[in-house]
Each structure stands twice: as structure tokens, then as C-alpha cells.
Design a protein around this motif. Structure first.
Motif: not given
Length: 304
Positions: A199-204, A45-48, A171-173
Motif C-alpha cells: 500500500a505504501s508503494v502504491v501510494a508513493l 497518507i504516506l506518513l500514516f 501527531l495525527l498521521a
């Protein structure tokens, strides 16, 4: 108003949100233990989300000085871990958990938030972004010889399997996010981009909570081990940044130092088997501290 938009609010107050993740993970070990079961999925998710932030214009900028960036990545992600591994073999410490941690750390690309941290520290954002992307793209190639030489990863078919999982994850993310951005979101407003950052901050922050499960357990059972791994994390992260700053002589040296010290070692938790990565969970949790504290504790060194 931004107060009614939690993602934009999280983007504007990224550091307090991440610190809250650290504190919450230590204070709520039960929650951290539940979330720790989903660490590989969180990495994806973070990579995406990190790749989703890249606009077509950002990707076009990759062509500027690409051979030099690729050469730097080959030195930092291939030559450096091989050198560490050679020294470890010479000292008879190739199977040590510290060796495994340092080799995987040196093999990893820059963290996906490198451009954001570079912006906070007023460093060259384009260089940080270029090195992060090129490092992630070349990672399957640079990691394969390191995986092959690392003791404990098993026979060649397991090494190739780990490299293949790494390729598929990127590749996928990463590729999926870039494709989605190009086809569905070619033009993104500043507020929408801020929501992606939020969203990245919350996921991290959730990811940090999950990482703190092993840290909390170690603090409760073996504080000496916790302090040891904390020292290794700070020495590896801050030591690398300070050495690179000392060696740098051009305007983008700060950005190169930043990405050299802050590596996305969590990617290997998707590719490698759990019995290999389990001993490194404490190190990975401790490693979040110097990453988050880089803009605070090293700002003076970077200004010099």
C-alpha cells in the motif's frame, strides 16, 4: 497466491512500480495535473502508512543509542540548514529558490521508506529506522528556528502557524497510525506486513505521478530550468550521501549516509503556504529520481 494479491505483488516489485509512477506522470500530464491538487493529503497518507508499519518492538528498539541518534539529528536537521542559510546570507542569495530548496531539504527528516531502502542495500535497518523516527519526532523543534530565519515565510505568527501545522500532521498521521497498530493490530503476520508495504508503494507511486505535473510542464516550456533543477537534486542527494560515506568509519555509516541524502522534504508542503512551496514543485519532482536510483547507482560506493 501472491499473483492474486496486488498489494503483496506491489511490495515485491517496488522499484518497477515506482518507475512506472515516474513514467506515467511524465507521459500523462493531464492525470498528473489532477492528482497534484491532492499533494498535501498524499503526504499525510504516506506518513500514516509509514508509521503503521512500526511494531511495538520496533518502537522499543528506539531506546538503543537514543542520545547519539538525537545528536546526529540535531546536527543534520538544525545545524546543517542554519549553516546553509548563513552562507546564503553572506553571499546575498538568501531569497533564492535554490537556497529555499536546499535549506528545506537539509531541515527535513529521512524519508519514511528509509528502512526499506536500507534493507534492499543491506545496510543497518535499525539505524535507518531510528534516525527516521527520531528525525520526524524532533522536526517541529528543529524546523522552528529555520522557519523563523528563512526570508519569505512572513511574520512570526505565520512561522508559528507553519510549525503548528507540522506538529499536527505528525501527531495525527504518525501518532494515529502507531496508536491504531498498538490497539487494533498488535500482532501482524508477514503477509499482512507485506500488504502494508505494498500500500505504501502504491501510494508513493501515485504521489510521484502527481509530482511529475510540474516536471512535465517545465520540460515542455523550459528544458534548461528542468536540467538545472535535476542537477541540483542529484548534487544535493548523491553529494550528501557520498560525503557522509567518506566521513563514516563505523559499521552503521552506510545507514547514516542513506538517511542524510534522502530527506522527506514533501512534509513541508503540508505546513508551508502554497505560494512558498509552488516554486519548489519542479525540484521536488526531480528529487524523486536520485531517491529511486540510489540503490542502483550508488550500490558500488556503499559496498566499498
Amino acid at each position: 497466491m501472491i499473483l492474486s494479491d496486488p498489494l503483496r505483488l506491489a511490495a515485491r516489485h517496488a522499484r518497477p512500480v515506482l518507475v512506472a509512477g515516474l513514467a506515467g506522470g511524465i507521459a500523462l500530464p493531464g492525470l498528473a495535473a489532477v492528482l497534484s491538487r491532492w499533494l498535501p493529503e498524499m503526504v499525510v497518507i504516506l506518513l500514516f502508512l509509514g508509521a503503521l508499519r512500526l511494531s511495538p518492538c520496533d518502537l522499543r528498539l528506539l531506546g538503543n543509542g537514543l542520545p547519539r541518534a538525537a545528536g546526529y539529528v540535531l546536527i543534520s536537521q538544525l545545524a546543517l540548514p542554519l549553516a546553509i542559510l548563513a552562507i546564503a546570507f553572506a553571499l546575498g542569495a538568501a531569497t533564492s529558490p535554490v537556497t529555499l530548496a536546499l535549506v528545506l531539504l537539509a531541515c527535513a527528516p529521512a524519508i519514511v521508506s528509509s528502512p526499506n531502502i536500507a534493507a534492499i542495500m543491506r545496510l543497518d535497518v535499525a539505524t535507518a529506522m531510528q534516525l527516521m523516527i527520531v528525525g520526524s519526532v524532533l522536526l517541529p523543534l528543529t524546523a522552528l528556528p529555520v522557519f523563523w530565519l528563512l526570508p519569505g515565510l512572513g511574520p512570526m505568527d505565520q512561522v508559528l502557524g507553519a510549525a503548528l501545522r507540522l506538529v499536527l500532521t505528525i501527531l495525527l498521521a504518525g501518532g494515529g497510525a502507531i496508536l491504531l497498530r498498538r490497539l487494533a493490530l498488535p500482532v501482524v503476520s508477514a503477509s499482512a506486513l507485506q500488504r502494508i508495504d505494498g500500500a505504501s508503494v502504491v501510494a508513493l507511486a501515485v504521489f510521484v505521478v502527481a509530482l511529475m505535473a510540474s516536471v512535465s510542464e517545465t520540460i515542455g516550456t523550459d528544458r534548461t530550468a528542468f536540467l538545472f533543477w535535476l542537477g541540483v537534486a542529484f548534487a544535493a542527494n548523491f553529494g550528501t550521501q557520498l560525503v557522509m560515506l567518506r566521513l563514516g568509519r563505523d559499521p552503521v555509516a552506510g545507514a547514516r549516509a542513506l538517511v542524510a541524502g534522502n530527506r522527506n522534504v514533501s512534509l513541508f508542503f503540508v505546513a508551508l503556504p502554497p505560494d512558498v512551496t509552488a516554486p519548489l514543485l519542479v525540484f521536488l519532482g526531480c528529487y524523486q529520481l536520485p531517491m529511486l536510483l540510489t540503490p542502483v547507482l550508488l550500490s558500488r560506493a556503499y559496498r566499498r
